[in-house]
Structures are given as C-alpha cells and as structure tokens.
Design an enzyme around this catalytic site. Sequence first.
Site, PDB file in Angstrom:
ATOM      1  N   ALA A  69    -113.718 -66.790  38.266  1.00  0.00           N
ATOM      2  CA  ALA A  69    -113.284 -67.544  36.989  1.00  0.00           C
ATOM      3  C   ALA A  69    -113.348 -68.992  37.356  1.00  0.00           C
ATOM      4  CB  ALA A  69    -111.694 -67.124  36.686  1.00  0.00           C
ATOM      5  N   GLU A 102    -119.207 -55.953  37.032  1.00  0.00           N
ATOM      6  CA  GLU A 102    -118.880 -55.386  35.861  1.00  0.00           C
ATOM      7  C   GLU A 102    -118.305 -56.734  34.985  1.00  0.00           C
ATOM      8  OE1 GLU A 102    -117.124 -53.539  38.265  1.00  0.00           O
ATOM      9  OE2 GLU A 102    -117.772 -51.632  38.037  1.00  0.00           O
ATOM     10  N   ASN A 107    -118.030 -61.151  27.072  1.00  0.00           N
ATOM     11  CA  ASN A 107    -118.357 -62.612  27.702  1.00  0.00           C
ATOM     12  C   ASN A 107    -119.620 -62.844  27.595  1.00  0.00           C
ATOM     13  OD1 ASN A 107    -118.182 -64.644  29.495  1.00  0.00           O
ATOM     14  ND2 ASN A 107    -116.571 -63.540  30.774  1.00  0.00           N
ATOM     15  N   TYR A 114    -125.146 -64.824  34.814  1.00  0.00           N
ATOM     16  CA  TYR A 114    -125.749 -63.813  35.677  1.00  0.00           C
ATOM     17  C   TYR A 114    -127.062 -63.607  35.418  1.00  0.00           C
ATOM     18  CZ  TYR A 114    -120.696 -63.040  36.621  1.00  0.00           C
ATOM     19  OH  TYR A 114    -119.413 -62.900  37.041  1.00  0.00           O
TER      20      TYR A 114
END
Length: 153
Positions: A69, A102, A107, A114
């Site tokens: 995060a 995951e 999101n 990624y």
Amino acid sequence: MGVNDLAQVIALDQQAFTLPWPESSFHFELEKNPASRCWVAEVNGEYPLIVGMIIVWVIVDEIHIATFAVNEEYRNQHIGQRLLAHTLVNGYEKGGEKSFLEVRRGNLAARELYRKFGFAEIGIRQKYYSDNGEDAIMMNLDPIDIELVKSFL
C-alpha cells in the site's frame, strides 16, 4: 520495516484497505516468519512519515506479494513503483525467480503498475474478498526480468 514502524504501518493499512490486517499479523511477519520480507517507504520531515509498505514472502524461488500500500496523499509520485522494484530486487537476490499476487479486480491503478513490471493476469478467484464479494485477479511474473525491474529504482 521494524517494530517501531508498526503504528504508522497499521494506520496506512487501515487507510488503504477495507479488510486491513490485524496488528498480530504484522508482528508475526516481522518477528516470526523467516520467509517474510517487510519494507517501508518514508519521507523525511520533522519526523519520518511512512508513506508506503510492502510485505512479501520469499518461498523457494517465488516472491509472493502479501500486502502492498501507498498512502493516498503520496500516490502518483513513483513511491509504489520504487518500493515494488526494491522488494523484487531483494527477493531476486534471495533466490526469487518469479512473483505472484492477488489484486482486487477494481484496483485498476495497481493492476497497471504490476503490468509495467511484466506481471500477467493468469486467473480469477471469484468472490475472493469477504467485504463485498469482489473478485481477485491473480497475477504472475515468470520469470522476473531483473533489468526491467531495476529500471524502476
């Protein structure tokens, strides 16, 4: 990440996620899990402020991203990108050849980050998140392109 960082890490986790980890999980990762690698990103001011955190498990040849995060006020400043790159380089140096995670279907910003690193969406865990039944997208990076990863540092 150290035990002294936990108050800020837990606050960040609670700000970022609707299903935050319990404090005991962070203690376990820091103090008892030999596979765990825990990192923070901080900005310096009068007092250091933790603005990002990541926990991964390096298991044999895989770097599993457990949680990650960045404080919403510090997003879009490449903090997450550098933190992820640092973590993948460290995991690679510890024998990690691939990575897995995951991420919530909704999101989109995380999924795009990624993808920049070469992660591919390989499957769906339907109704994975208990708070709202949202699907999780499974993403895999195999093999890790270490030169690409280092370019994000």
